[in-house]
Design a protein around this motif. Structure first.
Motif, PDB file in Angstrom:
ATOM      1  N   GLN A 143       0.732  -1.507  -0.063  1.00  0.00           N
ATOM      2  CA  GLN A 143       0.316  -0.113  -0.458  1.00  0.00           C
ATOM      3  C   GLN A 143       0.771   1.075  -0.032  1.00  0.00           C
ATOM      4  N   ALA A 144       1.830   1.425   0.593  1.00  0.00           N
ATOM      5  CA  ALA A 144       3.028   2.204   0.160  1.00  0.00           C
ATOM      6  C   ALA A 144       3.433   2.452  -0.860  1.00  0.00           C
ATOM      7  N   ASP A 145       3.869   1.272  -1.755  1.00  0.00           N
ATOM      8  CA  ASP A 145       4.150   1.882  -2.857  1.00  0.00           C
ATOM      9  C   ASP A 145       2.933   2.587  -3.902  1.00  0.00           C
ATOM     10  N   ILE A 146       1.242   2.223  -3.366  1.00  0.00           N
ATOM     11  CA  ILE A 146       1.069   2.505  -4.450  1.00  0.00           C
ATOM     12  C   ILE A 146       0.572   4.003  -4.620  1.00  0.00           C
ATOM     13  N   ASP A 147       0.604   4.466  -2.447  1.00  0.00           N
ATOM     14  CA  ASP A 147       0.184   5.568  -2.084  1.00  0.00           C
ATOM     15  C   ASP A 147       1.703   6.139  -3.291  1.00  0.00           C
ATOM     16  N   ARG A 148       3.025   6.135  -3.295  1.00  0.00           N
ATOM     17  CA  ARG A 148       3.836   6.898  -3.510  1.00  0.00           C
ATOM     18  C   ARG A 148       3.653   7.013  -4.646  1.00  0.00           C
ATOM     19  N   LEU A 149       3.331   5.766  -5.820  1.00  0.00           N
ATOM     20  CA  LEU A 149       2.516   5.900  -6.873  1.00  0.00           C
ATOM     21  C   LEU A 149       1.390   7.128  -7.290  1.00  0.00           C
ATOM     22  N   ASN A 150       0.280   6.903  -6.220  1.00  0.00           N
ATOM     23  CA  ASN A 150      -0.335   8.099  -6.722  1.00  0.00           C
ATOM     24  C   ASN A 150       0.058   9.356  -6.553  1.00  0.00           C
ATOM     25  N   LEU A 151       1.309   9.352  -5.646  1.00  0.00           N
ATOM     26  CA  LEU A 151       1.988  11.234  -4.943  1.00  0.00           C
ATOM     27  C   LEU A 151       2.539  11.349  -6.683  1.00  0.00           C
ATOM     28  N   ILE A 152       3.699  10.273  -7.074  1.00  0.00           N
ATOM     29  CA  ILE A 152       3.996  10.253  -8.638  1.00  0.00           C
ATOM     30  C   ILE A 152       2.376  10.779  -9.831  1.00  0.00           C
ATOM     31  N   ASN A 153       2.215  10.262  -9.273  1.00  0.00           N
ATOM     32  CA  ASN A 153       0.613  10.526 -10.802  1.00  0.00           C
ATOM     33  C   ASN A 153       0.204  11.748 -11.084  1.00  0.00           C
ATOM     34  N   GLU A 154       0.416  12.898  -9.088  1.00  0.00           N
ATOM     35  CA  GLU A 154      -0.580  13.769  -9.030  1.00  0.00           C
ATOM     36  C   GLU A 154       0.805  14.698  -9.544  1.00  0.00           C
ATOM     37  N   LEU A 155       2.349  14.854  -9.175  1.00  0.00           N
ATOM     38  CA  LEU A 155       3.494  15.662  -9.650  1.00  0.00           C
ATOM     39  C   LEU A 155       3.801  15.446 -11.196  1.00  0.00           C
ATOM     40  N   THR A 156       3.533  14.354 -11.699  1.00  0.00           N
ATOM     41  CA  THR A 156       3.487  14.640 -13.450  1.00  0.00           C
ATOM     42  C   THR A 156       2.197  15.265 -14.117  1.00  0.00           C
ATOM     43  N   ASN A 157       1.507  15.234 -13.244  1.00  0.00           N
ATOM     44  CA  ASN A 157      -0.313  15.386 -13.705  1.00  0.00           C
ATOM     45  C   ASN A 157       0.241  17.340 -13.669  1.00  0.00           C
ATOM     46  N   GLU A 158       1.208  17.651 -13.013  1.00  0.00           N
ATOM     47  CA  GLU A 158       0.822  18.725 -12.446  1.00  0.00           C
ATOM     48  C   GLU A 158       2.207  19.658 -13.362  1.00  0.00           C
ATOM     49  N   GLY A 159       2.372  18.763 -14.865  1.00  0.00           N
ATOM     50  CA  GLY A 159       4.018  18.976 -15.011  1.00  0.00           C
ATOM     51  C   GLY A 159       5.323  18.622 -14.930  1.00  0.00           C
ATOM     52  N   ILE A 160       5.531  18.185 -13.605  1.00  0.00           N
ATOM     53  CA  ILE A 160       7.160  18.095 -13.439  1.00  0.00           C
ATOM     54  C   ILE A 160       7.395  16.483 -13.888  1.00  0.00           C
ATOM     55  N   ASN A 161       8.598  17.075 -14.383  1.00  0.00           N
ATOM     56  CA  ASN A 161       9.250  15.668 -15.208  1.00  0.00           C
ATOM     57  C   ASN A 161       9.125  14.492 -14.255  1.00  0.00           C
ATOM     58  N   LEU A 162       9.962  13.916 -14.543  1.00  0.00           N
ATOM     59  CA  LEU A 162      10.199  12.296 -13.750  1.00  0.00           C
ATOM     60  C   LEU A 162      11.643  12.567 -12.890  1.00  0.00           C
ATOM     61  N   ALA A 163      12.537  13.045 -13.891  1.00  0.00           N
ATOM     62  CA  ALA A 163      13.860  14.113 -12.911  1.00  0.00           C
ATOM     63  C   ALA A 163      13.741  14.836 -11.980  1.00  0.00           C
ATOM     64  N   GLY A 164      12.164  15.947 -11.778  1.00  0.00           N
ATOM     65  CA  GLY A 164      11.626  16.860 -11.259  1.00  0.00           C
ATOM     66  C   GLY A 164      11.374  15.576 -10.311  1.00  0.00           C
ATOM     67  N   VAL A 165      10.617  14.832 -10.057  1.00  0.00           N
ATOM     68  CA  VAL A 165       9.741  14.293  -9.512  1.00  0.00           C
ATOM     69  C   VAL A 165      10.932  13.217  -8.858  1.00  0.00           C
ATOM     70  N   ILE A 166      11.991  12.464  -9.153  1.00  0.00           N
ATOM     71  CA  ILE A 166      12.572  11.643  -8.527  1.00  0.00           C
ATOM     72  C   ILE A 166      13.023  12.431  -7.504  1.00  0.00           C
ATOM     73  N   ARG A 167      13.848  14.202  -7.836  1.00  0.00           N
ATOM     74  CA  ARG A 167      14.500  15.165  -6.425  1.00  0.00           C
ATOM     75  C   ARG A 167      13.141  15.327  -4.837  1.00  0.00           C
ATOM     76  N   ILE A 168      12.413  15.689  -5.767  1.00  0.00           N
ATOM     77  CA  ILE A 168      11.502  15.654  -4.411  1.00  0.00           C
ATOM     78  C   ILE A 168      10.966  14.633  -4.041  1.00  0.00           C
ATOM     79  N   LEU A 169      10.745  13.505  -4.572  1.00  0.00           N
ATOM     80  CA  LEU A 169      10.595  12.137  -3.680  1.00  0.00           C
ATOM     81  C   LEU A 169      12.605  11.987  -2.926  1.00  0.00           C
ATOM     82  N   ASP A 170      13.200  12.572  -3.110  1.00  0.00           N
ATOM     83  CA  ASP A 170      14.740  12.087  -2.607  1.00  0.00           C
ATOM     84  C   ASP A 170      14.807  13.616  -1.386  1.00  0.00           C
ATOM     85  N   LEU A 171      13.672  14.230  -1.501  1.00  0.00           N
ATOM     86  CA  LEU A 171      13.631  15.903  -0.862  1.00  0.00           C
ATOM     87  C   LEU A 171      12.901  15.470  -0.141  1.00  0.00           C
ATOM     88  N   GLN A 172      12.038  14.726   0.195  1.00  0.00           N
ATOM     89  CA  GLN A 172      11.153  14.256   1.414  1.00  0.00           C
ATOM     90  C   GLN A 172      11.661  13.086   2.103  1.00  0.00           C
TER      91      GLN A 172
END
Length: 126
Positions: free
Chosen positions: A48-77
């Protein structure tokens, strides 16, 4: 292992829950965005933690953030979560130390009171 991290879903179910194609999950795994556990037969299993993380990734990419940005955001989080845990641990330690100081101060006060009472009783008996 808590329930949120228990592997429950095979890739097809996880993809459906996350609203993405299974190939997208494979790509995310390759980029290190998600790390499903593996069975002895090497089947990907998502928690379920993986699913939650995938949902966050979807939210971020839907806001226009590319995968490199998503990786950076998740690292900072992740770093922020580690700092929060460290801060909580330090707060607990400070509370334990404050309790110990209070205990020692109380013991010192009692010892001082007993000593002064003992001196007073000696003076009276002299």
């Amino acid at each position: 292992m808590d329930n949120r991290n228990r592997p429950l879903y095979m890739i097809g179910v996880a993809a459906e829950l996350a609203g993405v194609h299974p190939q997208t999950l494979r790509a995310y795994e390759q980029k290190g965005l998600v790390t499903p556990q593996r069975t002895s037969g090497n089947t990907r299993m998502y928690s379920q933690a993986d699913i939650d993380r995938l949902n966050l990734i979807n939210e971020l990419t839907n806001e226009g953030i590319n995968l490199a940005g998503v990786i950076r955001i998740l690292d900072l989080q992740g770093r922020l979560d580690e700092r929060d845990a460290e801060l909580d641990s330090l707060h607990q330690r400070v509370r334990r130390l404050a309790d110990r100081v209070h205990e020692l101060e109380t013991r010192e006060s009692v010892t001082s009171l007993v000593a002064s009472q003992t001196r007073a009783l000696r003076r009276l008996s002299e």
